[in-house]
Design a protein around this motif. Structure first.
Motif, PDB file in Angstrom:
ATOM      1  N   ASP A  54      41.536  40.897  46.202  1.00  0.00           N
ATOM      2  CA  ASP A  54      42.318  41.916  45.495  1.00  0.00           C
ATOM      3  C   ASP A  54      43.582  41.299  44.898  1.00  0.00           C
ATOM      4  OD1 ASP A  54      40.421  43.773  46.292  1.00  0.00           O
ATOM      5  OD2 ASP A  54      41.686  44.645  47.869  1.00  0.00           O
ATOM      6  N   TRP A  55      44.194  40.373  45.635  1.00  0.00           N
ATOM      7  CA  TRP A  55      45.404  39.719  45.135  1.00  0.00           C
ATOM      8  C   TRP A  55      45.110  38.920  43.860  1.00  0.00           C
ATOM      9  CZ3 TRP A  55      46.912  34.515  44.737  1.00  0.00           C
ATOM     10  CH2 TRP A  55      48.249  34.334  44.365  1.00  0.00           C
ATOM     11  N   PHE A  56      43.983  38.202  43.847  1.00  0.00           N
ATOM     12  CA  PHE A  56      43.601  37.468  42.638  1.00  0.00           C
ATOM     13  C   PHE A  56      43.406  38.440  41.474  1.00  0.00           C
ATOM     14  CE2 PHE A  56      42.339  33.970  45.496  1.00  0.00           C
ATOM     15  CZ  PHE A  56      42.910  32.919  44.817  1.00  0.00           C
ATOM     16  N   TYR A  57      42.781  39.568  41.751  1.00  0.00           N
ATOM     17  CA  TYR A  57      42.563  40.559  40.705  1.00  0.00           C
ATOM     18  C   TYR A  57      43.900  41.123  40.207  1.00  0.00           C
ATOM     19  CZ  TYR A  57      40.543  44.404  38.103  1.00  0.00           C
ATOM     20  OH  TYR A  57      40.198  45.273  37.095  1.00  0.00           O
ATOM     21  N   LYS A  58      44.843  41.318  41.121  1.00  0.00           N
ATOM     22  CA  LYS A  58      46.178  41.807  40.764  1.00  0.00           C
ATOM     23  C   LYS A  58      46.896  40.806  39.849  1.00  0.00           C
ATOM     24  CE  LYS A  58      50.423  43.453  43.069  1.00  0.00           C
ATOM     25  NZ  LYS A  58      50.910  44.129  41.919  1.00  0.00           N
ATOM     26  N   LEU A  59      46.712  39.518  40.096  1.00  0.00           N
ATOM     27  CA  LEU A  59      47.289  38.523  39.189  1.00  0.00           C
ATOM     28  C   LEU A  59      46.782  38.732  37.767  1.00  0.00           C
ATOM     29  CD1 LEU A  59      47.180  35.140  41.148  1.00  0.00           C
ATOM     30  CD2 LEU A  59      49.195  36.493  40.567  1.00  0.00           C
ATOM     31  N   TYR A  60      45.517  39.076  37.669  1.00  0.00           N
ATOM     32  CA  TYR A  60      44.927  39.313  36.352  1.00  0.00           C
ATOM     33  C   TYR A  60      45.463  40.597  35.720  1.00  0.00           C
ATOM     34  CZ  TYR A  60      41.535  40.337  32.740  1.00  0.00           C
ATOM     35  OH  TYR A  60      40.952  40.652  31.544  1.00  0.00           O
ATOM     36  N   THR A  61      45.448  41.695  36.482  1.00  0.00           N
ATOM     37  CA  THR A  61      45.869  42.974  35.902  1.00  0.00           C
ATOM     38  C   THR A  61      47.367  43.026  35.626  1.00  0.00           C
ATOM     39  OG1 THR A  61      46.075  44.008  38.092  1.00  0.00           O
ATOM     40  CG2 THR A  61      43.960  44.263  36.930  1.00  0.00           C
ATOM     41  N   ASP A  62      48.177  42.396  36.476  1.00  0.00           N
ATOM     42  CA  ASP A  62      49.637  42.461  36.305  1.00  0.00           C
ATOM     43  C   ASP A  62      50.197  41.399  35.364  1.00  0.00           C
ATOM     44  OD1 ASP A  62      49.479  44.525  38.096  1.00  0.00           O
ATOM     45  OD2 ASP A  62      50.611  43.529  39.693  1.00  0.00           O
TER      46      ASP A  62
END
Length: 190
Positions: A54-62
């Protein structure tokens, strides 16, 4: 440029936060690091590795930072890989074209990457945002020569120390070392 920019985040289970006497003696400041946003505390006695994905995905979305290649340790991989595949775009295929690549934590695999990391740290080419946890893990790590050909491995300078961030940085450098030419070509196209 020749600098390497690192964004780190750490995860511990809540039971670790509740029982930190040994870690506090070795300089851990988990509550402070949690409050600074450097650390996520997960429910229970072990880390929910899906939250790492989820953290990796957050790097992408944010921040629009898209994972290109990701080295991982086989010991903790299954839940994280499943969640990353769930998000799509990140697949473990087993070959060099895979996004998710297992990195064995042994001297033959990591020695060159560790030496490269050490050299670039000494030359101040690693920018890790003054992350207190990174600094702590790096200060807890030493090098042990593992064989007659001079291969090295990261080791704790004492048993109560934590070096997870230093090992993660070595894995990151191994991924960079393996895919440097492809990465530079990709960077030139963007």
């Amino acid at each position: 440029d020749s600098n390497k920019y690192v964004i780190s985040h750490y995860f511990i289970p809540e039971t670790k936060l509740e029982d930190v006497a040994n870690d506090e003696k070795s300089g851990a400041k988990y509550k402070e690091w949690r409050d600074k946003g450097l650390l996520t505390v997960t429910e229970g006695s072990d880390v929910d590795l899906a939250l790492v994905a989820d953290w990796f995905y957050k790097l992408y979305t944010d921040y629009n930072i898209k994972l290109w290649k990701c080295g991982y340790d086989q010991r903790f991989s299954k839940d994280r890989i499943n969640r990353m595949e769930f998000y799509g775009g990140w697949m473990k295929t087993g070959g060099d074209d895979s996004d998710l690549i297992m990195i064995n934590q042994n001297a033959p695999t990591l020695s060159t990457a560790i030496k490269l990391t050490e050299s670039e740290l000494k030359r101040n080419l690693v920018r890790f945002n003054n992350n207190d946890m990174d600094r702590w893990c790096l200060s807890n790590a030493g090098l042990q020569v593992m064989n007659s050909i001079g291969q090295v491995l990261l080791v704790k300078i004492s048993t109560e120390k934590r070096i997870d961030g230093a090992v993660a940085l070595a894995i990151l450098y191994e991924m960079y070392r393996r895919y440097r030419t492809d990465f530079k070509a990709l960077a030139e196209r963007t």
